[in-house]
Design a protein around this motif. Structure first.
Motif, PDB file in Angstrom:
ATOM      1  N   SER A 188       0.825  -1.213   0.000  1.00 14.99           N
ATOM      2  CA  SER A 188       0.000   0.000   0.000  1.00 14.99           C
ATOM      3  C   SER A 188       0.858   1.261   0.000  1.00 14.99           C
ATOM      4  O   SER A 188       0.349   2.373  -0.099  1.00 14.99           O
ATOM      5  CB  SER A 188      -0.920   0.008   1.231  1.00 14.99           C
ATOM      6  OG  SER A 188      -0.200   0.392   2.397  1.00 14.99           O
ATOM      7  N   VAL A 304      -5.830   0.742   6.137  1.00 12.58           N
ATOM      8  CA  VAL A 304      -5.691  -0.623   5.616  1.00 12.58           C
ATOM      9  C   VAL A 304      -6.530  -1.536   6.501  1.00 12.58           C
ATOM     10  O   VAL A 304      -6.389  -1.501   7.726  1.00 12.58           O
ATOM     11  CB  VAL A 304      -4.221  -1.113   5.628  1.00 12.58           C
ATOM     12  CG1 VAL A 304      -4.122  -2.503   4.999  1.00 12.58           C
ATOM     13  CG2 VAL A 304      -3.304  -0.140   4.882  1.00 12.58           C
ATOM     14  N   TRP A 338      -7.208   1.155   1.674  1.00 12.16           N
ATOM     15  CA  TRP A 338      -6.883  -0.143   1.076  1.00 12.16           C
ATOM     16  C   TRP A 338      -7.592  -1.226   1.863  1.00 12.16           C
ATOM     17  O   TRP A 338      -7.609  -1.179   3.088  1.00 12.16           O
ATOM     18  CB  TRP A 338      -5.391  -0.422   1.145  1.00 12.16           C
ATOM     19  CG  TRP A 338      -4.509   0.468   0.340  1.00 12.16           C
ATOM     20  CD1 TRP A 338      -4.151   1.754   0.645  1.00 12.16           C
ATOM     21  CD2 TRP A 338      -3.818   0.135  -0.866  1.00 12.16           C
ATOM     22  NE1 TRP A 338      -3.295   2.251  -0.302  1.00 12.16           N
ATOM     23  CE2 TRP A 338      -3.063   1.265  -1.240  1.00 12.16           C
ATOM     24  CE3 TRP A 338      -3.752  -1.015  -1.664  1.00 12.16           C
ATOM     25  CZ2 TRP A 338      -2.262   1.283  -2.381  1.00 12.16           C
ATOM     26  CZ3 TRP A 338      -2.953  -1.004  -2.791  1.00 12.16           C
ATOM     27  CH2 TRP A 338      -2.220   0.141  -3.145  1.00 12.16           C
ATOM     28  N   LYS A 371      -7.489  -0.401  -3.732  1.00 11.32           N
ATOM     29  CA  LYS A 371      -7.220   0.928  -3.172  1.00 11.32           C
ATOM     30  C   LYS A 371      -8.287   1.900  -3.673  1.00 11.32           C
ATOM     31  O   LYS A 371      -8.612   1.938  -4.865  1.00 11.32           O
ATOM     32  CB  LYS A 371      -5.852   1.429  -3.644  1.00 11.32           C
ATOM     33  CG  LYS A 371      -5.564   2.865  -3.219  1.00 11.32           C
ATOM     34  CD  LYS A 371      -4.338   3.423  -3.915  1.00 11.32           C
ATOM     35  CE  LYS A 371      -4.065   4.845  -3.470  1.00 11.32           C
ATOM     36  NZ  LYS A 371      -2.917   5.444  -4.194  1.00 11.32           N
TER      37      LYS A 371
END
Length: 385
Positions: A188, A304, A338, A371
């Motif tokens: 990421s 994330v 993400w 993403k």
């Protein structure tokens, strides 16, 4: 330079580039990517360092012999003739695991048994006493890989898979593996230069791995042991020196890591795991429901997370994924979000266009890492990469 030898680092599908970069950054030489593996060279100290520091490696193998094999009898004879006394004593325990990709050899379990017999018979013949098998906790793990007729015999320097970091005592249903978590965070592009948030933190793995990356803490510093610590040539002094030098490279982290979950019991497990990793001071845990949440910071935010799949929880997937998109759009401007999902169909319901989509595997489950770039002052996700 004469003390360098070839090694193989095993990894997950899709992480080969990350592992190659990690090895180069650590100082490996002659680094070459394979499939779910990266080949490299280094000395004994580097092997210790690779096990200690690599975030995306599952195992570090040290090849000791390779030869062509034409049938099981041939394999038995060639393994039997190897000098196993250099690595094992009759008092030691060992285990063999094999992977085969060959027209001649079809069953990896049978190959492992053949190799075990060859090693044991060699000892019995020469010393009238044989080492025992211990599948759970052996002194030496032998790895056999057969590709067509090429057989490679390696020693497994890691022991248990390197995703067993040693900090995670408590987990929830289907937790994300530590290696998968670290790889996703590296993929990421997060490097500790902004705030980080996992809004569905489960047992806290993503937040803990993020903290270790931010502070440059060796990935496996909390492990109880590595396979090489039981080897005949283990150099405890060298290992201590390597560990100390890796710990001297840690750095301060000036941003915040947030983690939340709506379950109090889950959050307690996550807090305990962070405590085991000595990272409590870096992670702010909070009980909340993501769908009724606000962005925890005014700054640029890096999210994330690993939302539940339909196999794990009794939820309406369409509504759930639509809510993820709505929440990001309405409450999380100036955010790179993400997440990984094994429910590829469900992504259609997010209602935002992903700027990246990467194929990965979570265990055996084909997944996508996506993403969504949500930018300032707009209800739409960015369309560019």
């Amino acid at each position: 330079m004469g003390n360098n030898y070839k090694m193989v680092a095993k990894t997950l599908f899709g992480f080969e580039d990350l592992l190659e970069r990690e090895l180069l950054n650590l100082g490996a030489i002659n680094v070459k990517k394979g499939v779910r593996s990266v080949y490299f060279e280094g000395d004994k100290g580097f092997m210790y360092k690779a096990n200690l520091c690599l975030r995306t490696a599952l195992k570090i193998l040290k090849p000791i012999k390779s030869f062509r094999v034409f049938n099981e009898k041939d394999l038995y004879k060639k393994v039997y003739n190897m000098d196993w006394g250099a690595y094992l004593t009759p008092q030691n325990t060992f285990a063999v695991n094999a992977s085969v990709n060959s027209e001649i050899f079809k069953h990896s379990h049978y190959i492992a048994l053949k190799v075990k017999d060859a090693v044991v018979d060699g000892f019995r013949e020469k010393q009238d006493i044989r080492p025992s098998i211990d599948l759970k906790h052996p002194d030496l793990r032998i790895n056999i890989h057969i590709q067509d007729k090429e057989c490679s015999v390696s020693l497994d320097s890691s022991g248990a898979s390197l995703h067993h970091r040693g900090y995670r005592m408590a987990t929830n249903l289907a937790p994300i593996s530590e290696v998968l978590a670290a790889g996703i965070i590296l993929m990421s592009g997060w490097d500790g230069q902004s705030d980080f948030y996992d809004p569905m933190c489960g047992s806290g793995t993503l937040a803990i791995e993020a903290a270790m990356i931010a502070c440059n803490i060796p990935a496996n510093i909390n492990r109880r042991e590595f396979g090489f610590e039981k080897w005949k040539d283990f150099d405890a002094e060298l290992f201590d020196k390597i560990t100390e030098s890796c710990l001297n490279k840690t750095r301060e982290f000036y941003h915040k890591i947030y983690a939340s979950d709506q379950s109090a019991s889950t959050l307690l497990k996550a807090k305990n795991n962070a405590k085991n990793a000595n990272l409590s001071e870096y992670i702010t845990f909070d009980r909340k429901d993501f769908f009724n949440s606000d962005k925890p910071t005014e700054e640029k935010l890096h999210i994330v997370f690993n939302p539940p799949y339909d196999e794990r929880l009794d939820i309406d997937i369409t509504t759930f994924y639509k809510s993820i998109g709505d929440t990001l759009k309405q409450n999380y401007s100036n955010t790179d979000a993400w997440f990984i999902t094994g429910n590829i169909e469900a992504l259609k319901h997010v209602g935002l266009r992903p700027s990246k989509k990467i194929k990965l595997f979570n265990g055996k489950l084909e997944s996508r890492l996506v993403k969504y770039a949500i930018y300032e002052g707009s209800k739409k996700a960015k369309y560019n990469n």
